[in-house]
Motif scaffolding. Sequence first.
Motif, PDB file in Angstrom:
ATOM      1  N   ALA A 182       0.828  -1.203   0.000  1.00  0.00           N
ATOM      2  CA  ALA A 182       0.000   0.000   0.000  1.00  0.00           C
ATOM      3  C   ALA A 182       0.869   1.262   0.000  1.00  0.00           C
ATOM      4  CB  ALA A 182      -0.927   0.001   1.214  1.00  0.00           C
ATOM      5  N   GLN A 183       1.943   1.252   0.755  1.00  0.00           N
ATOM      6  CA  GLN A 183       2.812   2.424   0.872  1.00  0.00           C
ATOM      7  C   GLN A 183       3.469   2.782  -0.453  1.00  0.00           C
ATOM      8  OE1 GLN A 183       5.875   1.940   3.809  1.00  0.00           O
ATOM      9  NE2 GLN A 183       6.862   3.884   3.364  1.00  0.00           N
ATOM     10  N   PHE A 184       3.920   1.785  -1.195  1.00  0.00           N
ATOM     11  CA  PHE A 184       4.648   2.032  -2.427  1.00  0.00           C
ATOM     12  C   PHE A 184       3.802   1.810  -3.682  1.00  0.00           C
ATOM     13  CE2 PHE A 184       8.010   1.144   0.650  1.00  0.00           C
ATOM     14  CZ  PHE A 184       8.817   2.258   0.454  1.00  0.00           C
ATOM     15  N   GLY A 185       2.548   1.434  -3.533  1.00  0.00           N
ATOM     16  CA  GLY A 185       1.677   1.224  -4.683  1.00  0.00           C
ATOM     17  C   GLY A 185       2.153   0.085  -5.572  1.00  0.00           C
ATOM     18  N   LEU A 186       2.592  -0.997  -4.973  1.00  0.00           N
ATOM     19  CA  LEU A 186       3.125  -2.131  -5.721  1.00  0.00           C
ATOM     20  C   LEU A 186       1.997  -2.998  -6.272  1.00  0.00           C
ATOM     21  CD1 LEU A 186       5.897  -3.186  -3.190  1.00  0.00           C
ATOM     22  CD2 LEU A 186       6.172  -1.786  -5.229  1.00  0.00           C
ATOM     23  N   ASN A 187       2.307  -3.722  -7.353  1.00  0.00           N
ATOM     24  CA  ASN A 187       1.373  -4.720  -7.873  1.00  0.00           C
ATOM     25  C   ASN A 187       2.091  -6.066  -7.943  1.00  0.00           C
ATOM     26  OD1 ASN A 187       2.871  -4.813 -10.288  1.00  0.00           O
ATOM     27  ND2 ASN A 187       1.658  -3.180 -11.189  1.00  0.00           N
ATOM     28  N   ALA A 188       1.396  -7.085  -8.392  1.00  0.00           N
ATOM     29  CA  ALA A 188       1.966  -8.438  -8.406  1.00  0.00           C
ATOM     30  C   ALA A 188       3.216  -8.529  -9.274  1.00  0.00           C
ATOM     31  CB  ALA A 188       0.919  -9.441  -8.881  1.00  0.00           C
ATOM     32  N   ASP A 189       3.241  -7.814 -10.412  1.00  0.00           N
ATOM     33  CA  ASP A 189       4.417  -7.853 -11.276  1.00  0.00           C
ATOM     34  C   ASP A 189       5.622  -7.211 -10.594  1.00  0.00           C
ATOM     35  OD1 ASP A 189       3.086  -9.160 -13.293  1.00  0.00           O
ATOM     36  OD2 ASP A 189       2.625  -7.338 -14.416  1.00  0.00           O
ATOM     37  N   ASP A 190       5.396  -6.159  -9.804  1.00  0.00           N
ATOM     38  CA  ASP A 190       6.490  -5.524  -9.074  1.00  0.00           C
ATOM     39  C   ASP A 190       7.079  -6.473  -8.031  1.00  0.00           C
ATOM     40  OD1 ASP A 190       6.111  -3.120 -10.435  1.00  0.00           O
ATOM     41  OD2 ASP A 190       4.715  -2.347  -8.924  1.00  0.00           O
ATOM     42  N   VAL A 191       6.226  -7.193  -7.375  1.00  0.00           N
ATOM     43  CA  VAL A 191       6.665  -8.056  -6.284  1.00  0.00           C
ATOM     44  C   VAL A 191       7.234  -9.372  -6.798  1.00  0.00           C
ATOM     45  CG1 VAL A 191       5.913  -9.292  -4.214  1.00  0.00           C
ATOM     46  CG2 VAL A 191       5.019  -7.010  -4.699  1.00  0.00           C
ATOM     47  N   PHE A 192       6.536  -9.992  -7.741  1.00  0.00           N
ATOM     48  CA  PHE A 192       6.921 -11.329  -8.179  1.00  0.00           C
ATOM     49  C   PHE A 192       7.564 -11.368  -9.550  1.00  0.00           C
ATOM     50  CE2 PHE A 192       3.267 -11.874  -5.308  1.00  0.00           C
ATOM     51  CZ  PHE A 192       3.900 -12.571  -4.309  1.00  0.00           C
ATOM     52  N   GLY A 193       7.651 -10.241 -10.235  1.00  0.00           N
ATOM     53  CA  GLY A 193       8.221 -10.209 -11.581  1.00  0.00           C
ATOM     54  C   GLY A 193       7.165 -10.573 -12.600  1.00  0.00           C
ATOM     55  N   GLY A 194       7.307 -10.020 -13.788  1.00  0.00           N
ATOM     56  CA  GLY A 194       6.344 -10.291 -14.845  1.00  0.00           C
ATOM     57  C   GLY A 194       6.485 -11.705 -15.364  1.00  0.00           C
ATOM     58  N   LYS A 195       5.440 -12.158 -16.020  1.00  0.00           N
ATOM     59  CA  LYS A 195       5.486 -13.491 -16.619  1.00  0.00           C
ATOM     60  C   LYS A 195       6.422 -13.461 -17.809  1.00  0.00           C
ATOM     61  CE  LYS A 195       0.885 -14.995 -15.316  1.00  0.00           C
ATOM     62  NZ  LYS A 195      -0.391 -15.486 -15.773  1.00  0.00           N
ATOM     63  N   LYS A 196       7.225 -14.468 -17.900  1.00  0.00           N
ATOM     64  CA  LYS A 196       8.156 -14.577 -19.015  1.00  0.00           C
ATOM     65  C   LYS A 196       7.658 -15.673 -19.952  1.00  0.00           C
ATOM     66  CE  LYS A 196      12.043 -12.932 -16.393  1.00  0.00           C
ATOM     67  NZ  LYS A 196      13.372 -13.149 -15.936  1.00  0.00           N
ATOM     68  N   GLU A 197       7.910 -15.456 -21.222  1.00  0.00           N
ATOM     69  CA  GLU A 197       7.478 -16.445 -22.196  1.00  0.00           C
ATOM     70  C   GLU A 197       8.302 -17.710 -22.029  1.00  0.00           C
ATOM     71  OE1 GLU A 197       7.430 -15.074 -26.188  1.00  0.00           O
ATOM     72  OE2 GLU A 197       6.587 -13.143 -25.658  1.00  0.00           O
ATOM     73  N   ALA A 198       7.634 -18.812 -22.165  1.00  0.00           N
ATOM     74  CA  ALA A 198       8.323 -20.092 -22.079  1.00  0.00           C
ATOM     75  C   ALA A 198       9.163 -20.299 -23.332  1.00  0.00           C
ATOM     76  CB  ALA A 198       7.317 -21.232 -21.938  1.00  0.00           C
ATOM     77  N   THR A 199      10.377 -20.732 -23.122  1.00  0.00           N
ATOM     78  CA  THR A 199      11.251 -21.011 -24.262  1.00  0.00           C
ATOM     79  C   THR A 199      11.449 -22.508 -24.363  1.00  0.00           C
ATOM     80  OG1 THR A 199      13.216 -20.775 -22.890  1.00  0.00           O
ATOM     81  CG2 THR A 199      12.451 -18.813 -24.048  1.00  0.00           C
ATOM     82  N   SER A 200      11.698 -22.938 -25.554  1.00  0.00           N
ATOM     83  CA  SER A 200      11.889 -24.361 -25.764  1.00  0.00           C
ATOM     84  C   SER A 200      13.289 -24.801 -25.367  1.00  0.00           C
ATOM     85  CB  SER A 200      11.635 -24.720 -27.231  1.00  0.00           C
ATOM     86  OG  SER A 200      12.612 -24.102 -28.051  1.00  0.00           O
ATOM     87  N   GLY A 201      14.185 -23.856 -25.111  1.00  0.00           N
ATOM     88  CA  GLY A 201      15.541 -24.213 -24.740  1.00  0.00           C
ATOM     89  C   GLY A 201      16.441 -24.385 -25.946  1.00  0.00           C
ATOM     90  N   ARG A 202      15.902 -24.181 -27.132  1.00  0.00           N
ATOM     91  CA  ARG A 202      16.687 -24.343 -28.343  1.00  0.00           C
ATOM     92  C   ARG A 202      16.901 -22.994 -29.001  1.00  0.00           C
ATOM     93  NH1 ARG A 202      14.924 -29.553 -31.751  1.00  0.00           N
ATOM     94  NH2 ARG A 202      15.230 -31.101 -30.137  1.00  0.00           N
ATOM     95  N   ALA A 203      18.084 -22.814 -29.516  1.00  0.00           N
ATOM     96  CA  ALA A 203      18.374 -21.586 -30.243  1.00  0.00           C
ATOM     97  C   ALA A 203      17.949 -21.776 -31.704  1.00  0.00           C
ATOM     98  CB  ALA A 203      19.858 -21.275 -30.177  1.00  0.00           C
ATOM     99  N   THR A 204      17.404 -20.739 -32.297  1.00  0.00           N
ATOM    100  CA  THR A 204      17.028 -20.839 -33.697  1.00  0.00           C
ATOM    101  C   THR A 204      18.269 -20.654 -34.556  1.00  0.00           C
ATOM    102  OG1 THR A 204      16.503 -18.500 -33.766  1.00  0.00           O
ATOM    103  CG2 THR A 204      14.690 -20.002 -33.293  1.00  0.00           C
TER     104      THR A 204
END
Length: 94
Positions: A38-60
Amino acid sequence: MSTYQILLQQKAELEAQIAEVHKREKSAAVTQARELVAQFGLNADDVFGGKKEATSGRATVAPKYRDPATGATWTGRGKPPKWINGQDRAAFAI
């Protein structure tokens, strides 16, 4: 000397104390976290980090060969496609 029954009773009392203290400390931590949000006006992305796209682990890999008739490409890895199999690959190089 303690008997087995007395030790079990002590264990149960300690487990109850542990549960009570854990509950109290957890409640205090949640309260503190809510105050900070409440003090800093944080949201879930601020606290836990944004969702990252899943990668297949392979380089193109960039294609190395192109079929002039169809435009199909091949990286040069794996089993060669039918349009290049058995032919001079220099003619298909990109």
